[in-house]
Design a protein around this motif. Structure first.
Motif, PDB file in Angstrom:
ATOM      1  N   GLN A  15       0.818  -1.213   0.000  1.00 24.38           N
ATOM      2  CA  GLN A  15       0.000   0.000   0.000  1.00 24.38           C
ATOM      3  C   GLN A  15       0.848   1.258   0.000  1.00 24.38           C
ATOM      4  N   GLU A  16       1.839   1.258   0.882  1.00 27.53           N
ATOM      5  CA  GLU A  16       2.707   2.431   0.991  1.00 27.53           C
ATOM      6  C   GLU A  16       3.501   2.648  -0.303  1.00 27.53           C
ATOM      7  N   ALA A  17       3.992   1.553  -0.875  1.00 32.37           N
ATOM      8  CA  ALA A  17       4.761   1.660  -2.124  1.00 32.37           C
ATOM      9  C   ALA A  17       3.881   2.198  -3.249  1.00 32.37           C
ATOM     10  N   ALA A  18       2.621   1.739  -3.269  1.00 34.13           N
ATOM     11  CA  ALA A  18       1.695   2.172  -4.323  1.00 34.13           C
ATOM     12  C   ALA A  18       1.430   3.665  -4.227  1.00 34.13           C
ATOM     13  N   GLY A  19       1.522   4.207  -3.013  1.00 31.27           N
ATOM     14  CA  GLY A  19       1.276   5.625  -2.824  1.00 31.27           C
ATOM     15  C   GLY A  19       2.425   6.509  -3.250  1.00 31.27           C
ATOM     16  N   LYS A  20       3.647   5.995  -3.251  1.00 31.27           N
ATOM     17  CA  LYS A  20       4.753   6.906  -3.560  1.00 31.27           C
ATOM     18  C   LYS A  20       5.577   6.576  -4.781  1.00 31.27           C
ATOM     19  N   TRP A  21       5.692   5.285  -5.161  1.00 26.19           N
ATOM     20  CA  TRP A  21       6.656   4.979  -6.228  1.00 26.19           C
ATOM     21  C   TRP A  21       6.186   5.258  -7.649  1.00 26.19           C
ATOM     22  N   PRO A  22       4.913   5.082  -7.975  1.00 28.37           N
ATOM     23  CA  PRO A  22       4.520   5.449  -9.349  1.00 28.37           C
ATOM     24  C   PRO A  22       4.877   6.905  -9.663  1.00 28.37           C
ATOM     25  N   GLY A  23       4.717   7.790  -8.698  1.00 23.63           N
ATOM     26  CA  GLY A  23       5.076   9.199  -8.887  1.00 23.63           C
ATOM     27  C   GLY A  23       6.577   9.374  -9.108  1.00 23.63           C
ATOM     28  N   PHE A  24       7.391   8.723  -8.275  1.00 25.57           N
ATOM     29  CA  PHE A  24       8.843   8.822  -8.463  1.00 25.57           C
ATOM     30  C   PHE A  24       9.258   8.242  -9.817  1.00 25.57           C
ATOM     31  N   ARG A  25       8.599   7.173 -10.231  1.00 32.98           N
ATOM     32  CA  ARG A  25       8.982   6.552 -11.515  1.00 32.98           C
ATOM     33  C   ARG A  25       8.738   7.491 -12.693  1.00 32.98           C
ATOM     34  N   GLU A  26       7.749   8.373 -12.544  1.00 32.14           N
ATOM     35  CA  GLU A  26       7.513   9.328 -13.633  1.00 32.14           C
ATOM     36  C   GLU A  26       8.671  10.305 -13.778  1.00 32.14           C
ATOM     37  N   ASN A  27       9.356  10.559 -12.677  1.00 30.69           N
ATOM     38  CA  ASN A  27      10.416  11.572 -12.700  1.00 30.69           C
ATOM     39  C   ASN A  27      11.839  11.025 -12.753  1.00 30.69           C
ATOM     40  N   TYR A  28      12.001   9.743 -12.437  1.00 29.83           N
ATOM     41  CA  TYR A  28      13.351   9.169 -12.407  1.00 29.83           C
ATOM     42  C   TYR A  28      13.354   7.847 -13.165  1.00 29.83           C
ATOM     43  N   ASP A  29      14.299   7.700 -14.087  1.00 27.65           N
ATOM     44  CA  ASP A  29      14.419   6.449 -14.848  1.00 27.65           C
ATOM     45  C   ASP A  29      15.209   5.418 -14.070  1.00 27.65           C
ATOM     46  N   GLY A  30      14.923   4.166 -14.370  1.00 30.31           N
ATOM     47  CA  GLY A  30      15.774   3.080 -13.887  1.00 30.31           C
ATOM     48  C   GLY A  30      15.564   2.696 -12.440  1.00 30.31           C
ATOM     49  N   ILE A  31      14.434   3.079 -11.868  1.00 33.19           N
ATOM     50  CA  ILE A  31      14.170   2.703 -10.481  1.00 33.19           C
ATOM     51  C   ILE A  31      13.986   1.190 -10.382  1.00 33.19           C
ATOM     52  N   ASP A  32      14.605   0.638  -9.327  1.00 33.94           N
ATOM     53  CA  ASP A  32      14.617  -0.800  -9.106  1.00 33.94           C
ATOM     54  C   ASP A  32      14.029  -1.007  -7.701  1.00 33.94           C
ATOM     55  N   LEU A  33      12.746  -1.398  -7.662  1.00 31.31           N
ATOM     56  CA  LEU A  33      12.028  -1.410  -6.382  1.00 31.31           C
ATOM     57  C   LEU A  33      11.822  -2.841  -5.857  1.00 31.31           C
ATOM     58  N   HIS A  34      12.225  -3.046  -4.603  1.00 34.27           N
ATOM     59  CA  HIS A  34      12.187  -4.377  -3.995  1.00 34.27           C
ATOM     60  C   HIS A  34      11.152  -4.449  -2.876  1.00 34.27           C
ATOM     61  N   LEU A  35      10.335  -5.481  -2.900  1.00 38.18           N
ATOM     62  CA  LEU A  35       9.423  -5.719  -1.776  1.00 38.18           C
ATOM     63  C   LEU A  35      10.152  -6.570  -0.743  1.00 38.18           C
ATOM     64  N   ILE A  36      10.270  -6.035   0.485  1.00 36.11           N
ATOM     65  CA  ILE A  36      11.016  -6.748   1.525  1.00 36.11           C
ATOM     66  C   ILE A  36      10.143  -7.092   2.727  1.00 36.11           C
ATOM     67  N   GLY A  37       8.848  -6.837   2.633  1.00 39.47           N
ATOM     68  CA  GLY A  37       7.955  -7.119   3.755  1.00 39.47           C
ATOM     69  C   GLY A  37       6.956  -8.205   3.403  1.00 39.47           C
ATOM     70  N   PRO A  38       6.229  -8.691   4.403  1.00 30.74           N
ATOM     71  CA  PRO A  38       5.285  -9.789   4.199  1.00 30.74           C
ATOM     72  C   PRO A  38       4.196  -9.430   3.190  1.00 30.74           C
ATOM     73  N   LEU A  39       3.809 -10.426   2.395  1.00 30.89           N
ATOM     74  CA  LEU A  39       2.840 -10.183   1.331  1.00 30.89           C
ATOM     75  C   LEU A  39       1.618 -11.075   1.514  1.00 30.89           C
ATOM     76  N   GLN A  40       0.441 -10.451   1.544  1.00 32.00           N
ATOM     77  CA  GLN A  40      -0.804 -11.221   1.563  1.00 32.00           C
ATOM     78  C   GLN A  40      -1.100 -11.660   0.128  1.00 32.00           C
ATOM     79  N   SER A  41      -1.662 -12.857  -0.009  1.00 29.16           N
ATOM     80  CA  SER A  41      -1.955 -13.372  -1.353  1.00 29.16           C
ATOM     81  C   SER A  41      -2.827 -12.416  -2.151  1.00 29.16           C
TER      82      SER A  41
END
Ligand code: PLP
Length: 219
Positions: free
Chosen positions: A55-81
């Motif tokens: 949820q938190e990543a969805a709130g901030k990274w799409p915006g950063f991706r528009e402004n910065y190329d080559g972002i490499d984003l890793h999920l490091i926390g627990p994931l619900q199916s």
């Protein structure tokens, strides 16, 4: 501590371990950090980041991706199916494949979406009941199960118990990875990333040492 200080420490630890610095990816763990701090690190040219909530990543990274190329984003926390599809859309790698059910969900999504991010299996090296992950004794069988599902397993990940010597856990993770022919190791955080590099970490996850203490979110 700034990005350059952390990079200097990584280079020193790699050299002491007889390793190439370029074999160690610094994942800047930006969870709960204010956007200005994250953007400052982006402006310095860093591109690998880690978040522990979809949820938190969805709130901030799409915006950063528009402004910065080559972002490499890793999920490091627990994931619900039920968030796996969103995780596939948002992240370039997932470090927390921690149970058979999730492996089956990933396999189904990979078929459906035509891609699957590179994966790490989380191993509960300390066998802590409250912590996610595959037990060390079950790891070989789980790796085989994931391979049978055609999942792109790159390596293993661990979060050592807070009150134990991390090196023992790093050594165990390394052993489990080696005997399964897995080349990547996601281990080491702010307090112990140099030791993790000595034990072969290829992905270190550093938050507070880089960004400063996380400010707790109220509520
Ligand atoms: C928060 C977090 C980190 C970073 O922790 P620091 O101690 O701030 O470096 C690393 N890995 C995982 C899985 C985390 O949740």
């Amino acid at each position: 501590m700034g990005l350059n200080d952390i990079k200097t420490r990584i280079a020193k630890a790699a050299k002491e371990a007889g390793r190439d610095t370029s074999d160690v990816t610094l994942i800047a763990v930006s969870k709960v950090q204010p956007n200005e701090r994250v953007e400052a690190v982006l402006k310095e040219g860093h591109r690998s980041f880690g978040e522990n909530r979809v949820q938190e990543a969805a709130g901030k990274w799409p915006g950063f991706r528009e402004n910065y190329d080559g972002i490499d984003l890793h999920l490091i926390g627990p994931l619900q199916s039920n968030k796996a599809r969103q995780a596939f859309e948002l992240f370039d790698a997932i470090h927390t494949l921690d149970r058979p059910k999730l492996a089956h969900t990933f396999a189904r999504l990979a078929q459906e979406m035509g891609h699957c991010p590179p994966l790490f299996i989380q191993v509960n090296t300390g066998e802590e009941p409250q912590k996610a992950g595959i037990a060390p004794a079950d790891t070989d069988a789980f790796v085989a199960e994931c391979r049978a599902l055609d999942l792109p397993i790159q390596g293993l990940m661990c979060i050592p118990p807070v009150d134990e010597t991390p090196s023992l856990h790093f050594a165990l993770l390394r052993k489990l990875a080696d005997r399964n022919g897995l080349g990547k190791l996601s281990m080491g955080m702010s307090d112990d990333f140099e030791q993790a590099i000595a034990f072969g970490a290829t992905h270190i996850r550093v938050g507070s040492a880089l960004f400063g203490q996380r400010v707790p979110i109220a509520g």
